[in-house]
Design an enzyme around this catalytic site. Structure first.
Site, PDB file in Angstrom:
ATOM      1  N   ILE A  56      -4.559   5.585   8.391  1.00  0.00           N
ATOM      2  CA  ILE A  56      -3.257   5.292   7.792  1.00  0.00           C
ATOM      3  C   ILE A  56      -2.964   6.499   6.904  1.00  0.00           C
ATOM      4  O   ILE A  56      -3.824   6.943   6.147  1.00  0.00           O
ATOM      5  CB  ILE A  56      -3.286   3.965   6.997  1.00  0.00           C
ATOM      6  N   SER A  57      -1.768   7.064   7.024  1.00  0.00           N
ATOM      7  CA  SER A  57      -1.443   8.288   6.290  1.00  0.00           C
ATOM      8  C   SER A  57      -1.467   8.053   4.783  1.00  0.00           C
ATOM      9  O   SER A  57      -1.313   6.938   4.297  1.00  0.00           O
ATOM     10  CB  SER A  57      -0.058   8.800   6.684  1.00  0.00           C
ATOM     11  N   GLN A  58      -1.616   9.162   4.058  1.00  0.00           N
ATOM     12  CA  GLN A  58      -1.526   9.141   2.597  1.00  0.00           C
ATOM     13  C   GLN A  58      -0.117   8.667   2.196  1.00  0.00           C
ATOM     14  O   GLN A  58       0.877   9.115   2.779  1.00  0.00           O
ATOM     15  CB  GLN A  58      -1.750  10.585   2.134  1.00  0.00           C
TER      16      GLN A  58
END
Ligand code: SAH
Length: 207
Positions: A56-58
């Site tokens: 999951i992206s930052q």
């Protein structure tokens, strides 16, 4: 008299200031979209593992890509790389409808369940290779790609509405990738803006 100046980011990264984006980031509960073993870090500004060698992206990157897409309430947006479903949820807080495609079936199914449980009725999910976009639902006001191809997929440019924006990381798997925005002009040409260096998982292909 008060004159406002927006402060320069100290780390060289552009700040995310769009009120709708900031509101959406505050609303979406990120812990609902990450697996239990990493849930205690759900509100850190860092990427997290979600299984199947994906992340999951930052949150900062999610906010920045959302802002670069310039989402409006009446927009229809396509996302490539559903992953956890988090980016789709952030978009769904702002726009009319989100279409999102994931290539890893168990991830796509889990994200669909999480989006459903959180009440996002305006997100449609699909399992498949997002390189080809979603022709039946095109054109899109914005397209966000959250895995990096080594070149810009032509089908995604084709599926942009006039004035639409394609936000994506481009670059080699292990090398330097760049976040880019491609905006489709009235004459069908595309204007490209290079934003910042980034690191994403590769866009994989069905073969
Ligand atoms: N937007 C996601 C980030 C997921 S990471 C989130 O908010 O959690 C990128 C995702 O892209 C991974 O889940 C990966 O499986 C997926 N992906 C990679 N190549 C793809 C392709 N060709 N089509 C659709 N999804 C792809």
């Amino acid at each position: 008299m008060v004159r406002d100046t927006i402060s320069e980011p100290r780390d060289g990264r552009p700040p995310v200031l769009d009120v709708r984006v900031v509101d959406a980031m505050e609303k979406v509960e990120r812990h609902l979209f990450v697996p239990e073993d990493v849930r205690e870090w759900a509100y850190r500004d860092s990427p997290l593992g979600i299984g199947w060698r994906q992340t999951i992206s930052q949150p900062y990157i999610v906010a920045l890509m959302t802002e670069l897409a310039e989402p409006d309430p009446e927009d229809r947006v396509l996302e490539i790389g559903t992953g956890s479903g988090y980016q789709a949820a952030v978009l769904a807080e702002i726009v009319d409808h989100v279409y999102t495609i994931e290539i890893v079936e168990p991830l796509g199914l889990r994200a669909a369940a999480a989006l459903d449980a959180a009440g996002y009725g305006n997100v449609t999910t699909r399992i498949g290779d997002g390189y080809a976009g979603w022709q039946e639902e095109a054109p899109f006001d914005a397209i966000i790609v959250t895995a990096a191809p080594d070149h810009v997929p032509q089908p995604l440019i084709d599926q942009l509405a006039t004035g639409g924006r394609l936000v994506l990381p481009v670059g080699p798997v292990a090398g330097r990738q760049e976040l880019q925005v491609l905006e489709k002009q009235a004459d069908g040409s595309v204007e490209r803006t290079r934003v910042i260096p980034v690191r994403f998982v590769p866009l994989t292909r069905n073969r």
